[in-house]
Each structure stands twice: as C-alpha cells, then as structure tokens.
Design an enzyme around this catalytic site. Structure first.
Site, short mmCIF file in Angstrom:
data_model
loop_
_atom_site.label_atom_id
_atom_site.label_comp_id
_atom_site.label_asym_id
_atom_site.label_seq_id
_atom_site.Cartn_x
_atom_site.Cartn_y
_atom_site.Cartn_z
N GLU A 7 0.90 -0.97 0.05
CA GLU A 7 -0.34 -0.40 0.35
C GLU A 7 0.78 1.30 -0.18
O GLU A 7 0.64 1.82 -0.54
CB GLU A 7 -0.95 -0.15 1.55
CG GLU A 7 -2.17 -0.87 0.92
CD GLU A 7 -1.37 -2.40 2.21
OE1 GLU A 7 -0.24 -2.29 1.96
OE2 GLU A 7 -2.82 -2.84 3.46
N ASP A 83 -2.24 -5.17 3.27
CA ASP A 83 -2.20 -5.44 5.32
C ASP A 83 -2.77 -6.98 5.57
O ASP A 83 -4.00 -7.17 4.65
CB ASP A 83 -3.31 -4.88 6.02
CG ASP A 83 -1.57 -2.96 6.25
OD1 ASP A 83 -0.62 -3.51 5.75
OD2 ASP A 83 -2.62 -2.20 6.94
N ASP A 85 -5.48 -7.83 6.65
CA ASP A 85 -6.73 -7.57 7.34
C ASP A 85 -8.29 -7.86 6.06
O ASP A 85 -7.95 -8.25 5.05
CB ASP A 85 -6.97 -6.56 8.90
CG ASP A 85 -6.50 -5.27 7.92
OD1 ASP A 85 -6.52 -5.25 6.37
OD2 ASP A 85 -6.35 -4.48 8.47
N GLU A 87 -9.81 -5.23 4.66
CA GLU A 87 -9.70 -4.23 3.90
C GLU A 87 -9.00 -4.48 3.69
O GLU A 87 -8.02 -4.64 1.53
CB GLU A 87 -9.01 -2.87 4.92
CG GLU A 87 -9.57 -1.45 4.36
CD GLU A 87 -9.59 -0.39 4.71
OE1 GLU A 87 -9.35 0.69 3.70
OE2 GLU A 87 -8.91 -0.56 6.75
N TYR A 281 1.50 -5.65 13.39
CA TYR A 281 0.30 -5.30 12.61
C TYR A 281 0.03 -4.93 14.28
O TYR A 281 -0.86 -5.15 15.36
CB TYR A 281 0.08 -5.94 11.96
CG TYR A 281 -0.94 -5.91 11.37
CD1 TYR A 281 -0.32 -4.38 10.21
CD2 TYR A 281 -2.58 -6.30 11.42
CE1 TYR A 281 -2.22 -3.97 10.16
CE2 TYR A 281 -3.52 -5.55 11.23
CZ TYR A 281 -3.75 -4.19 9.80
OH TYR A 281 -4.16 -4.04 9.48
N ARG A 283 -3.30 -3.34 13.81
CA ARG A 283 -4.71 -3.41 14.72
C ARG A 283 -4.83 -5.17 14.75
O ARG A 283 -5.43 -6.33 13.63
CB ARG A 283 -5.70 -3.70 12.21
CG ARG A 283 -5.21 -1.44 12.40
CD ARG A 283 -5.83 -1.09 11.08
NE ARG A 283 -6.20 0.16 10.65
CZ ARG A 283 -5.35 -0.06 10.08
NH1 ARG A 283 -4.34 -0.50 8.99
NH2 ARG A 283 -5.27 1.38 9.25
N HIS A 327 -4.05 -12.05 14.39
CA HIS A 327 -2.73 -11.49 14.74
C HIS A 327 -2.20 -11.94 16.13
O HIS A 327 -3.16 -12.31 17.21
CB HIS A 327 -2.93 -9.48 14.02
CG HIS A 327 -3.51 -9.59 13.00
ND1 HIS A 327 -3.15 -10.41 11.88
CD2 HIS A 327 -4.36 -9.22 12.62
CE1 HIS A 327 -4.07 -9.92 10.81
NE2 HIS A 327 -4.76 -9.07 11.03
#
Length: 648
Positions: A7, A83, A85, A87, A281, A283, A327
């Site tokens: 990203e 990432d 997740d 999204e 990570y 989140r 995670h």
C-alpha cells in the site's frame, strides 16, 4: 522477476531492502479502486438475484499508478502484500482484478511484521486470495454505502444540514455518548454521610470509615461512641499478575490516558512504526504472543533484570470469545537489548519513540514476575454494631511494575499497625457529608473501551469512528472529555424516531458477528446486506432522485482561501458544481502543499535541526532532501507541543 504490491511507499522501501534485485516492490498508494463517490453503484436487483452487484471504478488520481503496475506485471508473478486484514484482502483483490490480464500469476502473501525473516518467509509461502475475507469486506462496504446513500440524505434534508451523516457504527456510538450526557443532565445528587475515625496504635496513625448512611440521623448516632473493638485483622501477601500485551483497543486507551492522544493519532503513529519494521501489525484484537516471541522476551528479561524478575512459567494470554484472533498482540519486532527504546531513540521521531517505548514496556512487562503487595484489612466495631474499615497496601516486590507504570486497582494507605482481634482502641469520630456523583463523560479512550466491550466496531474502525464524530461536529473534546453538541442530540432524536435499529449496540454487534461468519465461510455475504436493505426499503425511491450538486458554503469558503494562496482564479463553471469544485480543491491543495514543502527553511528551523537533529536529518538538510527534513521537523514540533500540554 517478481512484482510485489504493497500500500505505502514506506512499506515498499523497507520490503525492497529485504528482497533484493530479483523483486520489484511497488506501492498502490492505498486503495486504487472502489465504488464511485458520485453514484450508488450497487445493483439491488442483481444482488437479490445472487449476481455480482458492484460497479467499481479506479479512484481519481490512481490511473497512472494502475498503468504502471500493469506495465510492470507483464509476464511476471505478482504478490499482493497488502495489510493482513479484511481491508487489506480487498485491496489485494482489486489489484488482482486490474492486473490479471497482464500477469503470469497472482498470489497473496501475508505477514504480521515487516522484518527480513517475516518477509522472506511470506514470499516462500504465497497463497490464493481469501475470497471469504474479500466477501466480508464487500458486505461491510455495501452496508455502509446503502446507509450513506439513503439515511444520510434523509437526515440532511430533515435537519437542513448537508454535513451530516449516519452509519451503522458511528450512530450507535453517538447514541451512547448522547445517552450518557442525558444521564448527567438528569442526574439528581443524593446526599449521604460517612463516619470517619482517626486511630493510633504504637505511634502509627490510620483512618477507618463506615459505609454510606443515607439518613443523617442514623450516621449521627455513632458520634457518641469513642471506643472501637477490632473484630477482624487480616494480612495477605497478594501477587498481582502483569497486564497483557497491547491490543489495538487497549493501546488507544493507554495512549489517551497517558499522553492525551486521540485514537486516530495513536494509530497513525503505530502505522508508522509498523511500516518501518519496529512493531508487529497494529490492528489486532488478540493479546496472544507467538512461542518465539515469549522465548525471546524471557531471554531479554533475564539479561536486563535478572532471574528474580523471570517467572518459572511464561504467562499465556488468550483472545476473548468474540475476538477474531487473526494476529499477535502489538509488540516490538526486535526483542533483544538492541530493540530497547534507548538504543532506537535517534532513529524515531519524538512521537514514535513515545509510543514505541509504551509498547516495548508493556510487552516486556507481560512476561515478568508478578508484583507482590502486602495487604491489610482491619474491621472495627462500636457498641452500636456499626463497622469501620481500614485498608493498607504496600508494594514489597516490584515485579513487572519495575518496567510498566500501570494504575493501582485498589487504594490503601500504606502500612497499618499490627492489630489483634478483641483489641480496644480510642477513637476520634467525625461526620463527613458527601453526595453521589453523576457518571463521567466518555473520553476518547473510554469510548473505545465501550466499543470493544459491546462488540460495536472492530480494531480497524475504532479510531476512524471517533474521528468521524469529531469531524461531523457531533462531539467536541474538552479537558479530555467528549461532549455531544446540539447537532448530536438532533441527529439521535431523528434516528430514534425513524431508524431506531441503527442505535442498538446489540444489533450493531450482531452485524459485526455476521461479518465474522462471512469471513469464516459460514454465512453468505449477501444475507446481512439484504437484511439491511429490508430495513430501509421505503427509502429506495431516493436512489432515483438527482443528487444536489450545489457547493456548500464551507466548500466555497475553503476554495476561496486556496485561490488566494495560489493567486489563481476559480473558473465560473467550477463554482456552481459541488463535484467540480471538489476536484478543483483536491488539485489546489496539492499545489499549496508542494509550494509549502519547497519553501526555504527559516533560520530558526535550521537552528532546530542543528541543535536537536541526528546525523541523518542533518545530512538531509545539506543534500536538500526537503521531504525528509520537513517530516522530521513536523514530528519534532508536534512532540514539543504534546510535552507542553502535559506540563500544563
């Protein structure tokens, strides 16, 4: 050659350094494709028929990025490394859709930390895209789009304010903040009385007090009794286990408590640390640590603090029942003395160092020996039978508290004298009047705690939800507390009458669980979307209405300011179209930012770098790398501002 798509440029640069010349690592610069902002772009009829209902478009300004990626992908293996997740999986899916006609093959790689070992291991173990995870993101996006296109305009029209919005998470959270404010306003203080006594034994003074009396006369009856008998004297050695390592929610709460940072700012700094390879990570809803991490932490504790601070067995932390547990907890990636904050301080901005230090301390402390308290509870009684209690609490072994400064759960006033049951003591009693207090307003940290507890939202949405409430003018933050505005009360009143289901924490949490089931492959992604459509079916005709394209006063005012800064006229046809004006503002902001970035430094700014900067930023100044030294200056001055606020 293999193309790796991530990203952000920061992430790309770091990963490129680990993979070498046989890999090309490029950034998509976040999302590259989404539902267009100016149309609904979901075919409800197709959705109900079980067909693919979305019309996705490449985002404005991302055409050049897509063309470059397509050119680089020709005949190559493409690894989507967004990432780990929902999204991130959706971003990977969009990248794959845009590159599949050009690439030899497309795979997905996933990693929890940006370290050489983790990246090389991920590259050796590519997988297929997780379509269930992508579908869960489709469902979330569809529900948000439906509510945004149907309920938000209805709300704007009813209240005559175009800046308003409603959403499945933000409206539920706002309702809770408004509810708490109503409780505070409606609260009627109730007086109560406590009888306190000063006591002394062997030269040591201590205080004992009764429970609350709701009738003054009952409390006053105790003032004539001047002797108390010890009816209970209890001593305990109480071990206190360490706090678990950070999840996203708890990290945001602690940063708000200690630094007064907003959840949004905390996650911004955490993302910088993650992308530069300093933490895992950021989140995560799980406090779980890998076996390797636990082993390294135990070695580190032994080296830094000795065996006394190392428990016989490691502590095991597990996620709560409704957590995704995808995670590890948030922890430093380098769990050796070289990863200590003091060693890394010259490589981090002031804010990064602050947050990294907090994460490092929490991770180390979570595997240290329990702290040990000597606790005492003494209960005394007068001839009327009224009981007085005194508590003592003393830390006798720091354990994990040597590293991490946590709040103390129970109060105590130090060491109490040795007392035996049956002992009589002279008492000086007095009456203290007080009154009940209303509930406290939510802080940005405590509302995140409420969201996690009730299952409203997920780690990836906590910070953005709080940001939206502030941005929309629904709440203001004063003295660390969130205060709902008049607009917030109007919005919640409207939604209670028209769409009360949106304000239910239970229903919102249930929807989050449905999205989790979609991700696990246990539920068709269309089910929660179709259920949402049924709730707003009566508003469907609004989709056929032409959207109002008139610019807002706020837009026009901001555009005028940019026009003056650039010395440019705004074309007449732009001034009458909200869409065109929005596009003009986007371009104008970039121009202003570029001008500001390229402006020469003042003598004061140069002096700050010379006095406080490390060798890297001083070299950047000499070589004219304005992007780096301006970023450093922004971090430095934000850190100083935070420090001043703390001192005040």
């Amino acid at each position: 050659m293999t193309l790796v798509v991530v990203e952000s440029p920061t992430k790309a640069k770091k990963i490129q350094s680990f993979l070498g010349k046989t890999y090309i690592v490029k950034a998509s610069l976040g999302h590259i494709r989404d539902l267009p902002a100016d149309q609904f772009a979901i075919d409800i009829e197709k959705l109900e028929q079980g067909k693919f209902p979305f019309t996705f478009k490449v985002l404005a300004g991302k055409g050049k990025v897509v063309k470059e990626l397509q050119k680089l992908a020709k005949g190559k293996t493409v690894l989507c490394a967004s990432d780990p997740d929902r999204e991130g999986e959706a971003i990977a899916w969009h990248v794959a859709e845009l590159l599949k006609k050009h690439a030899k093959e497309i795979k997905r790689i996933e990693f929890n930390e940006i370290t050489k070992r983790a990246i090389q291991q991920a590259v050796r173990n590519p997988r297929e895209l997780d379509n269930n995870r992508v579908k869960a993101q489709f469902a979330r996006r569809a529900i948000d789009r439906i509510l945004g296109y149907l309920i938000s305009p209805e709300l704007q029209k009813a209240l005559g304010k175009r800046s308003l919005s409603a959403g499945r998470v933000q409206s539920t959270v706002l309702a809770e903040i408004v509810k708490r404010e109503i409780e505070i306003k409606d609260f009627v203080p109730k007086p109560f009385w406590i009888v306190e006594t000063q006591l002394e034994k062997d030269g040591k003074k201590f205080t004992a007090r009764t429970d609350k009396f709701w009738e003054k006369e009952k409390a006053q009856e105790n003032l004539s009794y001047k002797t108390l008998m010890v009816v209970k004297a209890e001593k305990k050695k109480k071990p206190e286990k360490p706090k678990p390592p950070f999840t996203s929610s708890v990290l945001q709460q602690e940063a708000n408590r200690l630094f007064k940072w907003s959840p949004e700012f905390t996650m911004k700094v955490a993302q910088e640390l993650f992308e530069n390879g300093y933490i895992t990570y950021h989140r995560s809803d799980s406090p779980r640590l890998s076996e390797d991490a636990v082993l390294m932490l135990r070695n580190l504790i032994n080296q830094l603090y000795g065996k006394e601070y190392l428990p016989e067995k490691p502590f095991v932390y597990k996620a709560k029942g409704d957590a995704q547990d995808a995670h590890e907890a948030i922890r430093p990636t380098k769990l050796t003395p070289q990863g200590a904050p003091g060693v890394l301080k010259d490589r981090l901005t002031p804010q990064q160092l602050k947050l990294y230090t907090l994460i490092w301390k929490r991770a180390v402390a979570c595997q240290m020996s329990p702290a040990v308290w000597n606790t005492q509870t003494v209960v005394l009684q007068n001839d009327l039978g009224t009981k007085f209690t005194a508590k003592g609490k003393v830390l006798v072994f720091e354990g994990w508290r040597k590293v991490y400064n946590a709040e103390v759960d129970e109060d105590g006033e130090g060491i109490l004298p040795d007392l035996q049951t049956g002992k009589l003591l002279s008492a000086r009693v007095k009456l203290r009047e007080d009154k009940t207090k209303p509930p406290s307003r939510y802080s940005e940290g405590s509302i995140v705690k409420w969201m996690e507890k009730t299952g409203v939202g997920r780690p990836s949405t906590y910070a953005s939800t709080v940001k939206t409430l502030k941005k929309r003018g629904y709440v203001i933050v004063k003295s660390g507390k969130m205060i709902p505005t008049n607009t917030a009360f109007e919005v919640i009143e409207f939604l209670e009458k028209k769409h009360s289901w949106m304000l239910s924490p239970k229903l919102t949490a249930e929807m989050e669980k449905q999205l989790d089931l979609v991700e696990q492959g246990k539920l068709d992604w269309r089910k929660p979307v179709l259920e949402t459509i049924e709730k707003v079916r009566e508003l469907m005709p609004l989709l056929n209405e032409e959207p109002d394209d008139t610019p807002t006063e706020k837009q026009l005012s901001f555009a005028k300011t940019l026009s003056e800064q650039l010395g440019e006229e705004i074309p007449g046809e732009v001034l009458v179209s909200k869409k065109k004006l929005s596009e003009w503002i986007t371009k104008a902001r970039k121009k202003v930012a570029q001008q500001k970035a390229e402006a020469p430094l003042s003598e004061k700014q140069k002096a700050v770098i010379e006095k406080n900067g490390d060798e890297k930023v001083k070299k950047a100044l000499q070589e004219g790398d304005y992007a780096y030294y301006r970023k450093w200056l922004d971090g430095f001055f934000k850190g100083k501002s935070s420090w001043r606020r703390k001192k005040r």
